[in-house]
Design a protein around this motif. Structure first.
Motif, short mmCIF file in Angstrom:
data_model
loop_
_atom_site.label_atom_id
_atom_site.label_comp_id
_atom_site.label_asym_id
_atom_site.label_seq_id
_atom_site.Cartn_x
_atom_site.Cartn_y
_atom_site.Cartn_z
N GLU A 77 0.82 -1.21 0.00
CA GLU A 77 0.00 0.00 0.00
C GLU A 77 0.86 1.26 0.00
OE1 GLU A 77 -2.59 -0.44 3.30
OE2 GLU A 77 -3.71 -2.12 2.42
N ASP A 78 2.12 1.12 0.39
CA ASP A 78 3.05 2.26 0.38
C ASP A 78 4.01 2.19 -0.80
OD1 ASP A 78 1.92 3.12 2.77
OD2 ASP A 78 3.35 1.98 3.99
N ALA A 79 3.65 1.46 -1.84
CA ALA A 79 4.57 1.22 -2.96
C ALA A 79 5.06 2.52 -3.60
CB ALA A 79 3.91 0.33 -4.00
N ASP A 80 4.15 3.45 -3.84
CA ASP A 80 4.55 4.70 -4.48
C ASP A 80 5.52 5.49 -3.59
OD1 ASP A 80 3.00 4.13 -6.68
OD2 ASP A 80 1.26 5.27 -5.96
N TYR A 81 5.25 5.51 -2.28
CA TYR A 81 6.13 6.21 -1.35
C TYR A 81 7.51 5.55 -1.32
CZ TYR A 81 7.99 7.93 3.10
OH TYR A 81 8.79 8.49 4.06
N LEU A 82 7.53 4.23 -1.28
CA LEU A 82 8.80 3.51 -1.24
C LEU A 82 9.61 3.75 -2.51
CD1 LEU A 82 7.62 0.12 0.30
CD2 LEU A 82 8.97 1.89 1.43
N LYS A 83 8.94 3.73 -3.65
CA LYS A 83 9.63 3.97 -4.92
C LYS A 83 10.28 5.35 -4.92
CE LYS A 83 7.76 3.03 -8.82
NZ LYS A 83 6.77 2.94 -9.92
N GLU A 84 9.54 6.34 -4.44
CA GLU A 84 10.06 7.71 -4.46
C GLU A 84 11.21 7.90 -3.46
OE1 GLU A 84 8.59 12.28 -3.46
OE2 GLU A 84 7.15 10.63 -3.47
N LYS A 85 11.01 7.45 -2.22
CA LYS A 85 11.99 7.71 -1.17
C LYS A 85 13.23 6.84 -1.29
CE LYS A 85 9.57 10.93 0.72
NZ LYS A 85 10.04 12.35 0.62
N LEU A 86 13.06 5.61 -1.78
CA LEU A 86 14.21 4.71 -1.90
C LEU A 86 14.80 4.70 -3.31
CD1 LEU A 86 12.97 1.63 0.19
CD2 LEU A 86 14.30 3.62 0.93
N GLY A 87 14.20 5.45 -4.21
CA GLY A 87 14.72 5.52 -5.56
C GLY A 87 14.58 4.24 -6.36
N LEU A 88 13.52 3.48 -6.07
CA LEU A 88 13.31 2.21 -6.77
C LEU A 88 12.74 2.46 -8.16
CD1 LEU A 88 11.61 0.20 -3.88
CD2 LEU A 88 14.02 0.18 -4.52
N ALA A 89 13.22 1.68 -9.12
CA ALA A 89 12.66 1.77 -10.46
C ALA A 89 11.29 1.09 -10.52
CB ALA A 89 13.60 1.12 -11.49
N MET A 90 11.12 0.04 -9.70
CA MET A 90 9.87 -0.71 -9.73
C MET A 90 9.71 -1.51 -8.45
SD MET A 90 8.66 -3.59 -12.55
CE MET A 90 8.93 -2.41 -13.88
N VAL A 91 8.47 -1.64 -7.99
CA VAL A 91 8.11 -2.54 -6.90
C VAL A 91 7.19 -3.59 -7.50
CG1 VAL A 91 6.90 -2.79 -4.71
CG2 VAL A 91 8.35 -0.79 -5.11
N ILE A 92 7.57 -4.87 -7.39
CA ILE A 92 6.77 -5.93 -7.99
C ILE A 92 6.13 -6.77 -6.89
CG2 ILE A 92 8.04 -6.05 -10.16
CD1 ILE A 92 9.61 -8.39 -9.06
N ASN A 93 4.89 -7.17 -7.13
CA ASN A 93 4.14 -7.98 -6.18
C ASN A 93 3.37 -9.03 -6.97
OD1 ASN A 93 2.27 -9.07 -4.35
ND2 ASN A 93 2.18 -7.17 -3.17
N PRO A 94 3.93 -10.23 -7.15
CA PRO A 94 3.28 -11.26 -7.97
C PRO A 94 1.88 -11.62 -7.51
CG PRO A 94 5.54 -11.87 -7.49
CD PRO A 94 5.24 -10.68 -6.64
N GLU A 95 1.68 -11.73 -6.18
CA GLU A 95 0.36 -12.08 -5.67
C GLU A 95 -0.67 -10.99 -5.99
OE1 GLU A 95 3.26 -14.35 -3.15
OE2 GLU A 95 3.11 -12.33 -3.94
N ARG A 96 -0.28 -9.76 -5.84
CA ARG A 96 -1.21 -8.66 -6.13
C ARG A 96 -1.55 -8.60 -7.61
NH1 ARG A 96 -1.11 -3.17 -7.45
NH2 ARG A 96 -2.78 -1.95 -6.46
N GLU A 97 -0.53 -8.79 -8.47
CA GLU A 97 -0.78 -8.76 -9.91
C GLU A 97 -1.69 -9.91 -10.33
OE1 GLU A 97 0.00 -6.29 -11.92
OE2 GLU A 97 0.75 -5.32 -10.12
N ALA A 98 -1.48 -11.09 -9.73
CA ALA A 98 -2.35 -12.23 -10.04
C ALA A 98 -3.78 -11.94 -9.60
CB ALA A 98 -1.83 -13.49 -9.35
N ALA A 99 -3.93 -11.35 -8.42
CA ALA A 99 -5.26 -11.02 -7.92
C ALA A 99 -5.96 -10.00 -8.81
CB ALA A 99 -5.17 -10.48 -6.49
#
Length: 285
Positions: A117-139
């Protein structure tokens, strides 16, 4: 402790992959086929050996969040570091260290709902190019099919604002026997027919292409317009009203949350009542 495997240099990207579990091995298989230079990192020597023996990749045994281990894996020359261990915290730490130690893009697998639920915040603050969640994408993929029951597949992109929908044209359909240029008003608006599969062949159709029953037709449109287009073509567009999920896994959690958001009543069969109690939020267990 390092296990290096010498091989011919490739023209692809230099990729460090932390975690040799099922997801890691699948990524190695796909990325090696594309010609990338891959170094895998895992704490288990047996896991590293299994991957390096099977694929033309290098391996380092150690903690992927260690600066020393990342140096051994070649972080200075890396283009991407992907961390897909079983621990969300370790994946995020690996990426944080990599951003400081090298000049590469970082991708982390994050499965825990709180972090997702904090994926966008984590991407911005940690400089991540992408956060992947296989279970969420499958759902989300399952939820899209339940909301569009006649589709063979529904793929979302552009942040969920557009969809690529694949349908099978049934006998007697309004589309059966019609040329694309004849659809006129039905295709008015941002709907693009981009592919037709027939008898094992794939066609990129133009206005003179005649559709036939049995064809698998793929079109792209804004997410809000897919139901409207299918409805005009006579396809069933009523979404499911009730869903029964077996098992209270992370994928079930993400699926239940998505279905509840669109008005679907959800029931879950789960042996561990405590697990259901942790995230009822309108779900009947």
């Amino acid at each position: 402790m390092a296990r290096r495997k010498a091989g011919a240099a490739r023209d692809g990207l230099n990729i460090i992959l932390v975690g040799c579990g099922k997801v890691g091995v699948s990524l190695v298989e796909k990325l090696s086929q594309e010609g990338h230079n891959i170094t895998v990192v895992d704490r288990q020597a047996a896991a590293v050996s299994a991957v390096t023996d099977l694929y033309d990749v290098s391996g380092v045994v150690g903690n992927g969040a260690s600066y020393r281990v990342q140096q051994e894996a070649g972080i200075d020359e890396a283009d991407i570091l992907i961390s897909v261990t079983a621990s969300d915290e370790l994946n995020l730490l690996c990426c944080t260290v990599a951003k400081k130690a090298g000049n590469c893009a970082t991708i982390a697998r994050v499965r825990t709902p709180d972090y997702s639920e904090d994926a966008d915040y984590l991407k911005e603050k940690l400089g991540l190019a992408m956060v992947i969640n296989p279970e969420r994408e499958a759902a989300l993929a399952i939820a899209r099919l339940l909301c569009l029951p006649t589709a063979l597949s529904v793929t979302s992109f552009a942040g969920g604002h557009a969809e690529m929908v694949r349908i099978r044209i049934p006998q007697g359909s309004k589309l059966d026997g019609r040329y694309l240029r004849q659809l006129g008003k039905e295709l008015a608006g941002p709907v693009l027919v981009c592919a037709v599969e027939r008898s094992g062949q794939v066609y990129i159709p133009d206005g003179g292409f005649q559709l036939a029953s049995g064809d698998a037709l793929t079109f792209i449109c804004p997410s809000r317009d897919s139901k409207q287009f299918l409805g005009r073509m006579g396809f069933e567009t009523h979404q499911a009203h009730n869903a029964l999920l077996i098992g209270g896994s992370k994928a079930a959690y993400y699926l239940a949350r998505r279905l509840l958001a669109v008005g679907v009543q959800v029931r879950i069969i789960e042996a561990d009542m405590a697990r259901c109690g942790n995230w009822r939020c309108g779900i009947i267990c």
